[in-house]
Design an enzyme around this catalytic site. Structure first.
Site, mmCIF file in Angstrom:
data_model
loop_
_atom_site.group_PDB
_atom_site.id
_atom_site.type_symbol
_atom_site.label_atom_id
_atom_site.label_comp_id
_atom_site.label_asym_id
_atom_site.label_seq_id
_atom_site.Cartn_x
_atom_site.Cartn_y
_atom_site.Cartn_z
ATOM 1 N N ARG A 166 -2.038 1.018 -1.974
ATOM 2 C CA ARG A 166 -2.082 0.480 -0.616
ATOM 3 C C ARG A 166 -2.893 1.396 0.283
ATOM 4 N NH1 ARG A 166 -0.672 -2.834 -3.387
ATOM 5 N NH2 ARG A 166 1.424 -3.610 -3.762
ATOM 6 N N LYS A 192 12.291 -9.451 3.078
ATOM 7 C CA LYS A 192 11.167 -10.276 3.524
ATOM 8 C C LYS A 192 11.357 -11.724 3.101
ATOM 9 C CE LYS A 192 8.203 -6.294 2.739
ATOM 10 N NZ LYS A 192 7.174 -5.727 1.854
ATOM 11 N N PRO A 234 3.358 -11.020 6.237
ATOM 12 C CA PRO A 234 4.683 -10.983 6.871
ATOM 13 C C PRO A 234 5.594 -9.927 6.266
ATOM 14 C CG PRO A 234 4.072 -13.218 6.215
ATOM 15 C CD PRO A 234 3.098 -12.282 5.573
ATOM 16 N N GLU A 235 6.000 -8.978 7.075
ATOM 17 C CA GLU A 235 7.028 -8.017 6.703
ATOM 18 C C GLU A 235 8.285 -8.386 7.505
ATOM 19 O OE1 GLU A 235 5.611 -3.930 6.892
ATOM 20 O OE2 GLU A 235 3.565 -4.588 6.543
#
Length: 310
Positions: free
Chosen positions: A297, A57, A2-3
DNA sequence: TCCTCCCTGTTC
DNA sequence: GAACAGGGAGGA
């Protein structure tokens, strides 16, 4: 994962189910999930949920304590009245005049669901908020990175992570966001993507929306942040707002686990131009998309369409 | 500023 | 059975 758009979608689907309801009891199935304020947990009994909102977030629940708990002295009561030093952001208006705040970070696999009364915990249920006849809020989190902090308003204003958060990208104009980028990125040696992921630069952006907005703005993610010209920073500000708004409209992106608080998947993953499309052809030029690691990432980009600034 | 760690389910 | 997914804390 979830962003901003996913947390926003969860807020919109969870809020209507629980606002106005009263917490009868809390069950902690994984102690480390409650990262701060365990001493405040007993106060939750009888507390009413007055609002559910988002900052970065974080999913925030505003609570009004039961009258019997409202004037209980807390160990930190004196410090609470002191103004926080150098806090960049005050409490969001959505928290209102609340007594206590539950701040949740869902990290990669956190999710909420309201189950009928009496439902037993699932395999990955970490916290349960029992609302009596209104059901039970489950906080599930497979990978156990997510957390909940129980905080008084003063605690929140003194929480370093909270006070260092950058602006909400959708709360200001693209021009203002671009100007903010120009200020905060000048002199940064880090890459533009690493900077976008930095929550002190801008709040709520994660790996998906960093890659997508950089593609839309035609900026190579490996570019030095300080070298990106103002014109491209404005393109980036617009692109970021566009992908975030479009994703919210489509209820977020469901890669693997993500579901909103009604159990529905999002649809924005169908609109990805680069994220998760390594080696696939660029939607713009047809060339194979490249990949690399930035800040640990996975990063996907088009080496032809996205300009590298050094 | 960059690396490691935390964690578990899925994929290769 | 290793590689991978990744937000943020903490340390080099």
């Amino acid at each position: 994962m979830p962003e901003l758009p996913e947390v926003e979608t969860i807020v919109r689907t969870l809020g209507p189910q629980i606002v106005g309801k009263t917490i009868e009891s809390v069950t902690t199935l994984l102690p480390k999930t409650v990262q701060a304020g365990t001493d405040l947990l007993p106060l939750l009994e009888g507390a009413r949920i007055t609002n559910v909102c988002r900052r970065a977030k974080l999913l925030l629940m505003a609570l009004r304590l039961a009258p019997k708990n409202q004037h209980k002295p807390t160990p930190d009561a004196k410090a609470e009245t002191a103004a926080p030093q150098g806090a960049a952001y005050c409490l969001p208006a959505c928290l209102g005049n609340c007594d206590l705040i539950l701040a949740f970070h869902l990290k990669m696999t956190g999710s909420f669901f309201v189950h009928p009364p009496g439902t037993s915990p699932l395999a990955h249920t970490r916290l349960i908020f029992d609302l009596g006849q209104a059901g039970r809020i489950f906080f599930d989190d497979m990978r156990t990175f997510g957390y909940c902090r129980v905080m008084r308003p003063g605690d929140l204003e003194r929480w370093p992570f909270w006070t260092s958060l950058g602006p909400e990208p959708l709360d200001i104009s693209p021009e203002a966001l671009a100007a903010h980028f120009a200020r905060s990125l000048s002199g940064r040696r880090a890459s533009i993507k690493t900077s976008l992921l930095d929550q002190t630069v801008v709040a709520g952006v994660g790996n998906i929306y960093a890659d997508e907005s950089l593609f839309a703005a035609r900026i190579d993610p490996r570019s030095h942040a300080r070298a990106v010209p103002e014109k491209s920073l404005l393109a980036l500000a617009k692109a970021l707002q566009n992908v975030l708004r479009q994703s919210i409209e489509e209820c977020g992106s469901s890669i693997r686990d993500y579901r909103d608080a009604l159990g529905n998947a999002g649809a924005f993953q169908n609109s990805f131009a680069v994220y998760g499309r390594k080696d696939a052809s660029c939607i713009s030029c047809g060339l194979a998309l490249a990949s690399c690691k930035l800040s640990g990432r996975g990063t996907v980009f088009c080496p032809k369409c996205q300009t590298y600034f050094e």
